[in-house]
Design a protein around this motif. Structure first.
Motif, PDB file in Angstrom:
ATOM      1  N   TYR A 139       0.829  -1.205   0.000  1.00 44.82           N
ATOM      2  CA  TYR A 139       0.000   0.000   0.000  1.00 44.82           C
ATOM      3  C   TYR A 139       0.862   1.253   0.000  1.00 44.82           C
ATOM      4  CZ  TYR A 139       0.549   1.001   5.080  1.00 44.82           C
ATOM      5  OH  TYR A 139       1.031   1.327   6.326  1.00 44.82           O
ATOM      6  N   MET A 140       2.042   1.187   0.615  1.00 43.20           N
ATOM      7  CA  MET A 140       2.945   2.334   0.644  1.00 43.20           C
ATOM      8  C   MET A 140       3.496   2.629  -0.758  1.00 43.20           C
ATOM      9  SD  MET A 140       3.320   3.507   3.826  1.00 43.20           S
ATOM     10  CE  MET A 140       4.961   4.229   3.931  1.00 43.20           C
ATOM     11  N   THR A 141       4.007   1.600  -1.406  1.00 42.40           N
ATOM     12  CA  THR A 141       4.570   1.768  -2.745  1.00 42.40           C
ATOM     13  C   THR A 141       3.511   2.264  -3.721  1.00 42.40           C
ATOM     14  OG1 THR A 141       6.221   0.040  -2.344  1.00 42.40           O
ATOM     15  CG2 THR A 141       5.707   0.544  -4.642  1.00 42.40           C
ATOM     16  N   ALA A 142       2.327   1.675  -3.662  1.00 42.60           N
ATOM     17  CA  ALA A 142       1.258   2.050  -4.585  1.00 42.60           C
ATOM     18  C   ALA A 142       0.815   3.496  -4.390  1.00 42.60           C
ATOM     19  CB  ALA A 142       0.064   1.115  -4.399  1.00 42.60           C
ATOM     20  N   ALA A 143       0.926   3.996  -3.166  1.00 48.23           N
ATOM     21  CA  ALA A 143       0.477   5.350  -2.872  1.00 48.23           C
ATOM     22  C   ALA A 143       1.569   6.394  -3.079  1.00 48.23           C
ATOM     23  CB  ALA A 143      -0.046   5.426  -1.440  1.00 48.23           C
ATOM     24  N   GLY A 144       2.718   5.985  -3.602  1.00 44.69           N
ATOM     25  CA  GLY A 144       3.726   6.957  -3.987  1.00 44.69           C
ATOM     26  C   GLY A 144       4.975   7.002  -3.141  1.00 44.69           C
ATOM     27  N   ALA A 145       5.097   6.122  -2.138  1.00 44.17           N
ATOM     28  CA  ALA A 145       6.311   6.076  -1.312  1.00 44.17           C
ATOM     29  C   ALA A 145       6.918   4.683  -1.448  1.00 44.17           C
ATOM     30  CB  ALA A 145       5.992   6.393   0.146  1.00 44.17           C
ATOM     31  N   ASN A 146       7.694   4.480  -2.503  1.00 45.77           N
ATOM     32  CA  ASN A 146       8.234   3.160  -2.791  1.00 45.77           C
ATOM     33  C   ASN A 146       9.133   2.701  -1.643  1.00 45.77           C
ATOM     34  OD1 ASN A 146      10.069   1.043  -3.853  1.00 45.77           O
ATOM     35  ND2 ASN A 146       9.031   1.443  -5.784  1.00 45.77           N
ATOM     36  N   VAL A 147       8.803   1.558  -1.062  1.00 46.57           N
ATOM     37  CA  VAL A 147       9.495   1.102   0.147  1.00 46.57           C
ATOM     38  C   VAL A 147      10.932   0.660  -0.108  1.00 46.57           C
ATOM     39  CG1 VAL A 147       7.319   0.435   1.236  1.00 46.57           C
ATOM     40  CG2 VAL A 147       8.614  -1.273  -0.065  1.00 46.57           C
ATOM     41  N   ALA A 148      11.311   0.529  -1.380  1.00 42.23           N
ATOM     42  CA  ALA A 148      12.705   0.183  -1.689  1.00 42.23           C
ATOM     43  C   ALA A 148      13.622   1.384  -1.527  1.00 42.23           C
ATOM     44  CB  ALA A 148      12.802  -0.361  -3.112  1.00 42.23           C
ATOM     45  N   ASP A 149      13.117   2.577  -1.751  1.00 41.67           N
ATOM     46  CA  ASP A 149      13.961   3.769  -1.783  1.00 41.67           C
ATOM     47  C   ASP A 149      14.738   4.027  -0.493  1.00 41.67           C
ATOM     48  OD1 ASP A 149      13.313   4.253  -4.385  1.00 41.67           O
ATOM     49  OD2 ASP A 149      11.950   5.912  -3.990  1.00 41.67           O
ATOM     50  N   PRO A 150      14.111   3.970   0.689  1.00 41.56           N
ATOM     51  CA  PRO A 150      14.875   4.324   1.887  1.00 41.56           C
ATOM     52  C   PRO A 150      16.026   3.383   2.199  1.00 41.56           C
ATOM     53  CG  PRO A 150      12.691   3.496   2.475  1.00 41.56           C
ATOM     54  CD  PRO A 150      12.695   3.722   1.008  1.00 41.56           C
ATOM     55  N   VAL A 151      15.855   2.085   1.949  1.00 42.90           N
ATOM     56  CA  VAL A 151      16.948   1.156   2.253  1.00 42.90           C
ATOM     57  C   VAL A 151      18.077   1.279   1.233  1.00 42.90           C
ATOM     58  CG1 VAL A 151      16.048  -0.873   1.019  1.00 42.90           C
ATOM     59  CG2 VAL A 151      17.451  -1.188   3.045  1.00 42.90           C
ATOM     60  N   VAL A 152      17.743   1.559  -0.020  1.00 43.78           N
ATOM     61  CA  VAL A 152      18.771   1.760  -1.039  1.00 43.78           C
ATOM     62  C   VAL A 152      19.548   3.041  -0.750  1.00 43.78           C
ATOM     63  CG1 VAL A 152      19.176   2.245  -3.490  1.00 43.78           C
ATOM     64  CG2 VAL A 152      17.612   0.415  -2.820  1.00 43.78           C
ATOM     65  N   ALA A 153      18.831   4.109  -0.403  1.00 44.61           N
ATOM     66  CA  ALA A 153      19.507   5.365  -0.056  1.00 44.61           C
ATOM     67  C   ALA A 153      20.419   5.172   1.149  1.00 44.61           C
ATOM     68  CB  ALA A 153      18.473   6.447   0.236  1.00 44.61           C
ATOM     69  N   ASP A 154      19.971   4.381   2.104  1.00 44.80           N
ATOM     70  CA  ASP A 154      20.685   4.181   3.363  1.00 44.80           C
ATOM     71  C   ASP A 154      21.938   3.330   3.190  1.00 44.80           C
ATOM     72  OD1 ASP A 154      21.182   4.300   6.090  1.00 44.80           O
ATOM     73  OD2 ASP A 154      19.682   2.789   6.622  1.00 44.80           O
ATOM     74  N   PHE A 155      21.809   2.196   2.523  1.00 44.65           N
ATOM     75  CA  PHE A 155      22.894   1.213   2.492  1.00 44.65           C
ATOM     76  C   PHE A 155      23.727   1.235   1.215  1.00 44.65           C
ATOM     77  CE2 PHE A 155      20.523  -0.492   6.017  1.00 44.65           C
ATOM     78  CZ  PHE A 155      21.494  -1.058   6.819  1.00 44.65           C
ATOM     79  N   ILE A 156      23.092   1.542   0.098  1.00 42.04           N
ATOM     80  CA  ILE A 156      23.807   1.438  -1.184  1.00 42.04           C
ATOM     81  C   ILE A 156      24.301   2.798  -1.662  1.00 42.04           C
ATOM     82  CG2 ILE A 156      23.566   0.784  -3.622  1.00 42.04           C
ATOM     83  CD1 ILE A 156      21.572  -1.377  -2.689  1.00 42.04           C
ATOM     84  N   GLU A 157      23.436   3.811  -1.580  1.00 42.45           N
ATOM     85  CA  GLU A 157      23.818   5.142  -2.067  1.00 42.45           C
ATOM     86  C   GLU A 157      24.454   6.001  -0.984  1.00 42.45           C
ATOM     87  OE1 GLU A 157      20.286   5.407  -5.446  1.00 42.45           O
ATOM     88  OE2 GLU A 157      20.015   6.410  -3.505  1.00 42.45           O
ATOM     89  N   ASP A 158      24.295   5.607   0.276  1.00 44.78           N
ATOM     90  CA  ASP A 158      24.877   6.325   1.402  1.00 44.78           C
ATOM     91  C   ASP A 158      24.546   7.822   1.338  1.00 44.78           C
ATOM     92  OD1 ASP A 158      26.275   6.670   3.765  1.00 44.78           O
ATOM     93  OD2 ASP A 158      28.200   6.992   2.755  1.00 44.78           O
TER      94      ASP A 158
END
Length: 425
Positions: free
Chosen positions: A323-342
């Protein structure tokens, strides 16, 4: 009500972003879908059984271990997957996620080994033990002023049946559930349920005896019954980055929960909505406890005083996370920003009002008694309804499975919850 895409999916995989998932339910597929939509990632799913939610999919690869696979065999399979990915030219370090309490606990128990090959968005051990325990959760809420149901704890650690205290002050009926689902998964007994409605003292004594006989050795919480049906429930999903910032926060009003014994309480339908006071209290809890990673709160509006009361926090993203991703807040983004993109991420909050549902509308409307709420939900559904498993990139086998699974929900609800009740049981 069609499931129509609102956001285009990635045209090609994003270099450096990879995902490994342990488990095989709807929530696991929803995570794979979120990463695929945003980054084009083809996830690797390690599971004992490749069941419908992750079978025949174009967006993931499966590693099936067999139903008899031990926890050690699961860990060894993950280590092999991680080592294989690291050994490839330009190999990446995948994010590793699970979406069941006992699997999160398993990853945490092997964090040193796994951490050499994977990014692990996990809580520290002491925080995980505290927040995953419903008894400790209640104590923490009382400490920081977050509303929670009145609770009594029964401790089975000694191996003998605990004495059942006088619970008249809580009023009957009561709700009883395991303090830690990871401990509860280890026992089996007739009539086992995820959550029990206890009508009187005799029923509670009987439950205590069955738990003792089954060898349960953890705590069980007994709470006051908060009135109201499924539509009084709220879901809050969050992510806390490694610096302690809440970078994802959103919520939904539940419309219908599942009512099979093993899945009782899992949302089957909900719509996204703004919950400012509940969000504020969620952030207070997360910051106070030193939380990290994904979190999913179960909350219920008490009709007696209008206060939102916090039941528990799941140390994972939750089965209903799409429901989060569908409503415009893709749940993958925060973990990728945190761990991969730093990189620091401005807090993501879903802005679109959508209806999330794994049941057909004609069944859902049967359980929405309030005509004003029913009309509101119908209007939201006309604009956009999403099913986590209904993804346009999938093939004919997947589409057929989603149709069959949706129809099967009718049978399950007519068997286990044929008509709406005042308290959701």
């Amino acid at each position: 009500m069609p499931d129509t895409p609102a956001h285009p999916f990635a045209a090609a995989p994003t270099p450096g972003v990879d995902l490994v998932l342990l488990g095989g339910d709807i929530g696991i597929y929803a995570l794979a879908r979120a990463f695929h939509e945003r980054y084009g990632t083809i996830a690797t799913v390690v599971t004992r059984k490749v069941a419908g939610p992750v079978a025949d999919s174009q967006i993931l690869r499966t590693v099936e271990l067999g139903m008899a696979a031990t926890e050690d065999e699961m860990i060894q399979a993950l280590l092999k997957v991680g080592a294989d990915k690291a050994s490839r030219p330009g190999g990446t370090r995948p994010v590793l996620l699970a979406n069941a309490d006992f699997l999160v606990a398993l990853l945490a128990a092997h964090r040193e080994q796994l951490g050499e090959l994977f990014h692990l968005p996990l809580l520290d051990d002491d925080v995980l033990r505290a927040v995953a325990d419903k008894a400790t959760f209640s104590e923490t809420c009382l400490e920081i002023g977050v509303p929670t149901p009145r609770t009594v704890v029964l401790d089975f650690a000694g191996g003998d049946a605990p004495e059942v205290p006088d619970l008249e002050h809580l009023g009957w009926p009561l709700v009883a559930k395991a303090s830690r689902s990871s401990a509860y998964n280890a026992v089996s007994f007739p009539g086992k349920r995820k959550v029990f409605e206890i009508a009187d003292r005799a029923q509670l004594v009987d439950l205590v005896e069955r738990l003792t006989t089954a060898g349960y050795r953890d705590r069980f919480v007994v709470q006051e019954m908060i009135p109201g049906d499924d539509t009084s429930m709220l879901s809050v999903t969050a992510y806390v980055d490694t610096a302690g910032k809440v970078t994802l926060l959103g919520g939904a009003q539940v419309l219908l929960e599942e009512h099979t014994p093993g899945a009782l309480g899992n949302p089957a339908a909900m719509f996204t909505t703004d919950l400012p006071e509940v969000f504020e209290q969620s952030v207070l809890f997360l910051e106070h406890t030193g939380y990290r990673g994904y979190a999913n709160f179960d909350v219920k509006i008490d009709p007696r005083d209008g206060v939102a009361k916090f039941f528990e926090v799941n140390p994972r993203i939750g089965r209903n996370n799409y429901y989060m991703t569908a409503a415009g807040a893709n749940v993958a983004d925060p973990v990728v920003a945190d761990f991969i993109e730093d990189r620091e991420l401005t807090r993501m909050v879903p802005r679109e009002e959508i209806l999330y549902s794994i049941v057909p509308w004609m069944l859902l409307r049967r359980y929405i008694i309030d005509p004003d709420l029913r009309a509101r939900v119908q209007e939201i559904g006309r604009r956009r309804t999403v099913h986590p498993l209904s993804y346009e990139v999938e093939g004919a086998k997947r589409r057929a499975y989603v149709i069959a699974a949706t129809i099967n929900q009718v049978k399950k609800f007519l068997q286990h919850y044929p008509r709406p009740s005042a308290d959701g049981f």
